[in-house]
Design a protein around this motif. Sequence first.
Motif, short mmCIF file in Angstrom:
data_model
loop_
_atom_site.label_atom_id
_atom_site.label_comp_id
_atom_site.label_asym_id
_atom_site.label_seq_id
_atom_site.Cartn_x
_atom_site.Cartn_y
_atom_site.Cartn_z
N ALA A 9 0.16 6.40 12.52
CA ALA A 9 0.02 7.64 13.31
C ALA A 9 -1.07 8.51 12.70
CB ALA A 9 1.35 8.38 13.34
N LYS A 10 -1.13 8.54 11.36
CA LYS A 10 -2.14 9.39 10.70
C LYS A 10 -3.55 8.82 10.94
CE LYS A 10 -3.17 12.89 8.05
NZ LYS A 10 -2.79 14.26 8.35
N ILE A 11 -3.66 7.50 10.86
CA ILE A 11 -4.98 6.88 11.07
C ILE A 11 -5.44 7.14 12.52
CG2 ILE A 11 -6.31 4.73 11.05
CD1 ILE A 11 -4.60 3.74 8.74
N GLN A 12 -4.50 7.12 13.46
CA GLN A 12 -4.86 7.43 14.85
C GLN A 12 -5.41 8.85 14.95
OE1 GLN A 12 -5.11 5.39 17.46
NE2 GLN A 12 -5.96 7.17 18.53
N LYS A 13 -4.75 9.79 14.22
CA LYS A 13 -5.24 11.19 14.20
C LYS A 13 -6.62 11.26 13.53
CE LYS A 13 -1.80 14.26 15.40
NZ LYS A 13 -1.63 13.52 16.67
N ASP A 14 -6.81 10.45 12.45
CA ASP A 14 -8.12 10.42 11.76
C ASP A 14 -9.21 10.00 12.75
OD1 ASP A 14 -7.01 11.05 9.27
OD2 ASP A 14 -6.70 8.94 8.74
N LYS A 15 -8.84 9.06 13.63
CA LYS A 15 -9.84 8.57 14.59
C LYS A 15 -10.24 9.70 15.55
CE LYS A 15 -10.95 4.93 17.81
NZ LYS A 15 -10.65 3.61 18.32
N GLU A 16 -9.23 10.44 16.03
CA GLU A 16 -9.54 11.55 16.96
C GLU A 16 -10.40 12.60 16.25
OE1 GLU A 16 -5.60 12.72 18.16
OE2 GLU A 16 -5.22 10.69 18.94
N HIS A 17 -10.02 12.91 15.00
CA HIS A 17 -10.76 13.90 14.20
C HIS A 17 -12.22 13.44 13.99
CE1 HIS A 17 -10.57 16.61 10.35
NE2 HIS A 17 -11.52 16.97 11.18
N THR A 18 -12.36 12.14 13.66
CA THR A 18 -13.70 11.58 13.42
C THR A 18 -14.55 11.70 14.68
OG1 THR A 18 -12.86 10.01 11.81
CG2 THR A 18 -14.95 9.47 12.83
N LYS A 24 4.15 5.88 9.98
CA LYS A 24 3.53 7.19 9.69
C LYS A 24 2.06 7.02 9.30
CE LYS A 24 7.65 9.78 8.56
NZ LYS A 24 8.62 10.09 7.51
N LEU A 25 1.78 5.96 8.56
CA LEU A 25 0.37 5.68 8.19
C LEU A 25 -0.45 5.42 9.46
CD1 LEU A 25 -1.95 4.98 6.20
CD2 LEU A 25 -1.03 2.66 6.11
N LEU A 27 -12.60 13.97 5.63
CA LEU A 27 -11.49 14.36 6.52
C LEU A 27 -10.26 14.81 5.75
CD1 LEU A 27 -11.49 11.53 9.23
CD2 LEU A 27 -12.74 13.68 9.25
N ARG A 28 -9.84 14.01 4.80
CA ARG A 28 -8.59 14.33 4.09
C ARG A 28 -8.46 13.45 2.86
NH1 ARG A 28 -4.78 10.24 4.66
NH2 ARG A 28 -5.17 8.85 6.42
N GLU A 29 -7.49 13.83 2.01
CA GLU A 29 -7.22 12.99 0.85
C GLU A 29 -6.36 11.81 1.26
OE1 GLU A 29 -5.81 15.39 -2.37
OE2 GLU A 29 -7.69 16.54 -2.35
N GLU A 30 -6.40 10.75 0.46
CA GLU A 30 -5.53 9.61 0.72
C GLU A 30 -4.09 10.01 0.39
OE1 GLU A 30 -5.83 6.25 -1.92
OE2 GLU A 30 -6.03 4.88 -0.24
N PRO A 72 -2.00 3.66 -1.38
CA PRO A 72 -0.69 3.79 -2.03
C PRO A 72 0.49 3.46 -1.12
CG PRO A 72 -1.67 5.94 -1.62
CD PRO A 72 -2.73 4.93 -1.35
N THR A 73 0.30 3.51 0.21
CA THR A 73 1.42 3.21 1.12
C THR A 73 1.76 1.72 1.09
OG1 THR A 73 0.53 4.94 2.53
CG2 THR A 73 2.23 3.53 3.51
N VAL A 74 0.73 0.88 0.90
CA VAL A 74 0.97 -0.56 0.99
C VAL A 74 0.77 -1.29 -0.34
CG1 VAL A 74 0.39 -0.68 3.44
CG2 VAL A 74 -1.43 -0.95 1.75
N SER A 75 0.39 -0.56 -1.37
CA SER A 75 0.11 -1.22 -2.65
C SER A 75 0.48 -0.30 -3.81
CB SER A 75 -1.37 -1.58 -2.70
OG SER A 75 -1.79 -1.78 -4.01
N ASN A 76 0.95 -0.93 -4.89
CA ASN A 76 1.25 -0.14 -6.10
C ASN A 76 0.13 -0.25 -7.12
OD1 ASN A 76 3.77 0.86 -5.36
ND2 ASN A 76 4.67 -1.17 -5.75
N GLY A 77 -0.89 -1.04 -6.78
CA GLY A 77 -1.97 -1.31 -7.75
C GLY A 77 -2.90 -0.12 -7.90
#
Length: 309
Positions: free
Chosen positions: A293-302, A290-291, A279-282, A245-250
């Motif tokens: 930064a969140k993906i970087q956090k997802d990587k650490e969490h993973t 911000k997207l 890990l989390r919802e989209e 949803p951050t990069v697409s409205n489809g």
Amino acid sequence: MKIIEKPNIISPGMLVAGIGFFDGVHLGHQALIGNIVQTARERNMSSAVVTFRSHPRQVLHNNYCPHLINSFEERMQHLSETELDYCIVLDFTQDMSMLSARQFISFLAEDYGISCLYVGYDHRFGHNRLEGFSDYVRYGKELGVDIIRAQAYHPGGKHVSSSVVRTLLSQGKVEEAASLLTYSYCLEGEVIEGHKLGRELGFPTANLRLTDNNKIIPANGVYAVRVQLPNGSLKNGMLNIGTRPTVSNGSDRSIEVNLFDFSGNLYGCVLKVFLIAFLREEERFSNIEKLIAKIQKDKEHTLRILLSQ
Ligand SMILES: Cc1cc2nc3c(=O)[nH]c(=O)nc-3n(C[C@H](O)[C@H](O)[C@H](O)COP(=O)(O)O)c2cc1C
Ligand SMILES: Nc1ncnc2c1ncn2[C@@H]1O[C@H](COP(=O)(O)OP(=O)(O)O)[C@@H](O)[C@H]1O
């Protein structure tokens, strides 16, 4: 385990079998298979399951699209990891659906030499599923097939069934599903071209076109995964299922995986993605930074999850 796809009397009257679709080959199926194998050993017979290639409902209702845990190949693979001697695969047809329970038992005895049949505690077969267990026992006596009722399996008081696992998966609860399946849910697909935005974000993602459209797609969200490459090697990674949803409205749903410690071209490759943890919802972020930064956090969490296992 040998797969039998054509009528074949392995050894007349010397086969103990169970019948079912066995989607998932979960703990409940494994318990039933354990009973079949044990009975076969006690009677000096061979063990088997009788199953169907496609879901019978797909044959009976033209536009029914099942949401299954396993592809046919996966189901065969998981069954082959049990101690069964044989898996009899039937092509369910309209003609087969017209057989009465008595005719079906007779067919199994005559065409495959089955002498003992385990019937699931809630399983019904025969035209319109009209009859019940006591009828099967009576027909079995007439036809020389010992009919045994398989008991429900409730580990820790919990009900285990393919529907329970399907619901867990569609809710994204992949860890709970794995505890009932005894393995992590897997999505297999060919890497296709996406919007070429991943590399701009610093996280290239291999977009998957699933091999089997009848498999469940777990809930949208981000997952810690292990990815098997065509050469068999395993990589840690993170998977996003959703509409971006951050990069697409489809509303198109993409399934895309970023592999750790990998660079190279994956287009056209077939990947197997094992979903280890949710890990989390989209989310929809107000900007790309911000997207990222969140993906970087997802990587650490993973990494915390996968390296602790
Ligand atoms: C781990 C991970 C988490 C993601 N989380 C979100 C998210 O919360 N919201 C979103 O709009 N897109 C999310 N995405 C999708 C990115 O927007 C996507 O990777 C990007 O659009 C690249 O797409 P492309 O491969 O088609 O170029 C995520 C992707 C990854 C790999
Ligand atoms: N670490 C990686 N994880 C996933 N794909 C990678 C990785 N490194 C390189 N690739 C390649 O880059 C492609 C993804 O880049 P991306 O910009 O997201 O393009 P696309 O939108 O076509 O998926 C993958 O399909 C793959 O061929």
